[in-house]
Design an enzyme around this catalytic site. Structure first.
Site, mmCIF file in Angstrom:
data_model
loop_
_atom_site.group_PDB
_atom_site.id
_atom_site.type_symbol
_atom_site.label_atom_id
_atom_site.label_comp_id
_atom_site.label_asym_id
_atom_site.label_seq_id
_atom_site.Cartn_x
_atom_site.Cartn_y
_atom_site.Cartn_z
ATOM 1 N N THR A 11 0.831 -1.210 0.000
ATOM 2 C CA THR A 11 0.000 0.000 0.000
ATOM 3 C C THR A 11 0.865 1.260 0.000
ATOM 4 O O THR A 11 0.521 2.258 -0.639
ATOM 5 C CB THR A 11 -0.917 -0.013 1.242
ATOM 6 O OG1 THR A 11 -1.814 -1.110 1.105
ATOM 7 C CG2 THR A 11 -1.717 1.264 1.388
ATOM 8 N N ASP A 53 1.736 -6.041 -4.518
ATOM 9 C CA ASP A 53 0.857 -6.177 -3.362
ATOM 10 C C ASP A 53 1.420 -7.369 -2.595
ATOM 11 O O ASP A 53 1.708 -8.416 -3.193
ATOM 12 C CB ASP A 53 -0.579 -6.467 -3.831
ATOM 13 C CG ASP A 53 -1.563 -6.430 -2.681
ATOM 14 O OD1 ASP A 53 -1.391 -7.225 -1.743
ATOM 15 O OD2 ASP A 53 -2.494 -5.621 -2.718
ATOM 16 N N SER A 54 1.579 -7.254 -1.285
ATOM 17 C CA SER A 54 2.293 -8.326 -0.589
ATOM 18 C C SER A 54 1.492 -9.620 -0.496
ATOM 19 O O SER A 54 2.032 -10.657 -0.109
ATOM 20 C CB SER A 54 2.777 -7.872 0.791
ATOM 21 O OG SER A 54 1.735 -7.857 1.727
ATOM 22 N N THR A 85 1.664 -4.567 3.994
ATOM 23 C CA THR A 85 1.474 -4.987 5.391
ATOM 24 C C THR A 85 0.908 -6.404 5.515
ATOM 25 O O THR A 85 1.091 -7.047 6.543
ATOM 26 C CB THR A 85 0.536 -4.011 6.139
ATOM 27 O OG1 THR A 85 -0.745 -4.019 5.506
ATOM 28 C CG2 THR A 85 1.095 -2.606 6.160
ATOM 29 N N ASP A 86 0.219 -6.868 4.467
ATOM 30 C CA ASP A 86 -0.486 -8.150 4.607
ATOM 31 C C ASP A 86 0.439 -9.316 4.951
ATOM 32 O O ASP A 86 0.087 -10.172 5.753
ATOM 33 C CB ASP A 86 -1.278 -8.466 3.331
ATOM 34 C CG ASP A 86 -2.492 -7.555 3.185
ATOM 35 O OD1 ASP A 86 -2.894 -6.941 4.197
ATOM 36 O OD2 ASP A 86 -3.032 -7.447 2.068
ATOM 37 N N LYS A 156 0.265 -8.917 12.145
ATOM 38 C CA LYS A 156 -0.712 -7.917 11.734
ATOM 39 C C LYS A 156 -2.002 -8.233 12.488
ATOM 40 O O LYS A 156 -2.519 -9.345 12.400
ATOM 41 C CB LYS A 156 -0.935 -7.958 10.219
ATOM 42 C CG LYS A 156 -1.869 -6.853 9.740
ATOM 43 C CD LYS A 156 -1.936 -6.758 8.221
ATOM 44 C CE LYS A 156 -2.911 -5.652 7.818
ATOM 45 N NZ LYS A 156 -3.036 -5.469 6.370
ATOM 46 N N TYR A 274 -2.695 -29.430 29.796
ATOM 47 C CA TYR A 274 -3.941 -30.208 29.795
ATOM 48 C C TYR A 274 -3.685 -31.629 29.276
ATOM 49 O O TYR A 274 -2.739 -31.860 28.511
ATOM 50 C CB TYR A 274 -4.985 -29.541 28.886
ATOM 51 C CG TYR A 274 -5.482 -28.236 29.434
ATOM 52 C CD1 TYR A 274 -6.570 -28.196 30.314
ATOM 53 C CD2 TYR A 274 -4.855 -27.044 29.098
ATOM 54 C CE1 TYR A 274 -7.008 -26.983 30.834
ATOM 55 C CE2 TYR A 274 -5.302 -25.832 29.607
ATOM 56 C CZ TYR A 274 -6.373 -25.808 30.477
ATOM 57 O OH TYR A 274 -6.805 -24.626 30.991
#
Ligand code: ASP
Length: 327
Positions: A11, A53-54, A85-86, A156, A274
């Site tokens: 972006t 675009d990542s 950022t993705d 993210k 557990y």
């Protein structure tokens, strides 16, 4: 003082097109729009490696980026990488495993709003990244929304908000104060000769455990790859009531690594807590500890690029390589 800014897209490099935002600006254009002079006290060089675009980033691209960084390490006092950022947290984690002992700051940044849009967070994030890069703290970091975080510890956490990244199970490294950046936690990163090792195995199945997941689906997906990350619930465990996933996991874990991480954002997994977790351990599952999901996946790629046997992969996964896991 010489700083290199490497562009990969995202972006931060995007402009509006008829088909939505698309990465197309060069680093020089980004700096121009951000009002950053290339010789404002520091000499800035730029290099456009990718413009994507990542979402489109592939593991092979990490190797391309890593190679370019390694080449530049001896020539610069700091390196800033602009990135979408993705998948930024995957790239920062993968680079941290491939590039050992970086002698200078390597700082990834991006933005949630294109630099071409009013109110964009891009100028602020680039300035933060540059201010930290000239401080000289070696390591791979992420600068976002007035914070500096360790590259192996970020995720993210917001798809729209500007405060889109958080440091998970680990303190922030530094924060912006006025025009400066104040360091409040120095990670105990290993030191030594810088090296770049591009061997990774991208062929991993990453599967989210959900109520009703059938052993058949698990087996089909697990059989197709070299290793599995299973994103369990809470502190971790495998269901064995009704659909018996445990049997399928134990079969696969004999042949290839099955690593368990958690759907929870904080806290990590503790398979000793557990009974469902203890059974997972007995079935051969490797706990991801407090690693992020991104670090878990990319570390497994790295481990499988360096080891064949499940035991050796386990050894690498459980070892602290770049402050990605608390041991
Ligand atoms: N889709 C964009 C990318 O990751 C989102 C961003 O950069 O904020 O490239």
């Amino acid at each position: 003082m010489r700083i290199l800014i490497v562009g990969t897209g995202g972006t931060i490099a995007s402009a509006r097109t008829e088909r939505g935002y698309k990465a197309k600006l060069s680093v020089d254009e980004i700096l121009g729009l951000a009002g950053i002079e290339k010789s404002d006290g520091v000499k800035i060089d730029t290099e456009d490696i990718l413009n994507l675009d990542s979402t489109l980033i592939q593991p092979e691209d990490w190797v391309t980026i890593g190679r370019a960084l390694f080449k530049a390490l001896g020539e610069y006092d700091g390196i800033v990488i602009t990135h979408g950022t993705d998948t930024l947290a995957y790239t920062s984690s993968a680079l941290s495993f491939m590039l050992k002992n970086v002698p200078v700051p390597v700082v990834l940044t991006g933005s949630m709003l294109p630099i071409t849009e009013p109110g964009s967070d891009a100028p602020r994030n680039i300035k933060t990244a540059l201010t930290f890069a000239i401080k000289g703290f070696p390591g791979i970091y992420v600068a976002f929304m007035d914070k500096i975080m360790l590259g192996t510890r970020v995720s993210k956490v917001h798809s729209l908000g500007l405060n889109a990244f958080q440091s998970i199970n680990y303190p922030d490294v530094a924060y912006v104060k006025g025009d400066d950046v104040v360091v409040r936690h120095r990670p105990a990163l290993p030191s030594g000769e810088p090296s770049f090792d591009p061997r990774i195995e991208p062929d991993i199945t990453y599967l989210r455990l959900t109520p009703g997941l059938s052993p058949e689906v698990f087996l089909t997906m697990a059989e197709k790859s070299r290793g599995v990350v299973l994103e369990g619930y809470g502190a971790g465990g495998i269901p064995y009531r009704g659909r018996n996933l445990l049997g399928a996991v134990s079969k696969i874990a004999r042949e290839k690594p099955v690593v368990m991480t958690t759907q929870a954002l904080y806290g990590g997994v503790d398979l000793t807590l557990y009974e469902v977790g203890r059974r997972a351990l007995e079935a051969g599952v490797i706990p991801a500890g407090d690693m992020t999901k991104e670090a878990t996946l990319t570390k497994l790629m790295y481990a499988l690029g360096h080891a064949r046997s499940v035991d050796k992969v386990r050894e690498i996964m459980e070892k602290n390589l770049a402050c990605e896991i608390s041991t």
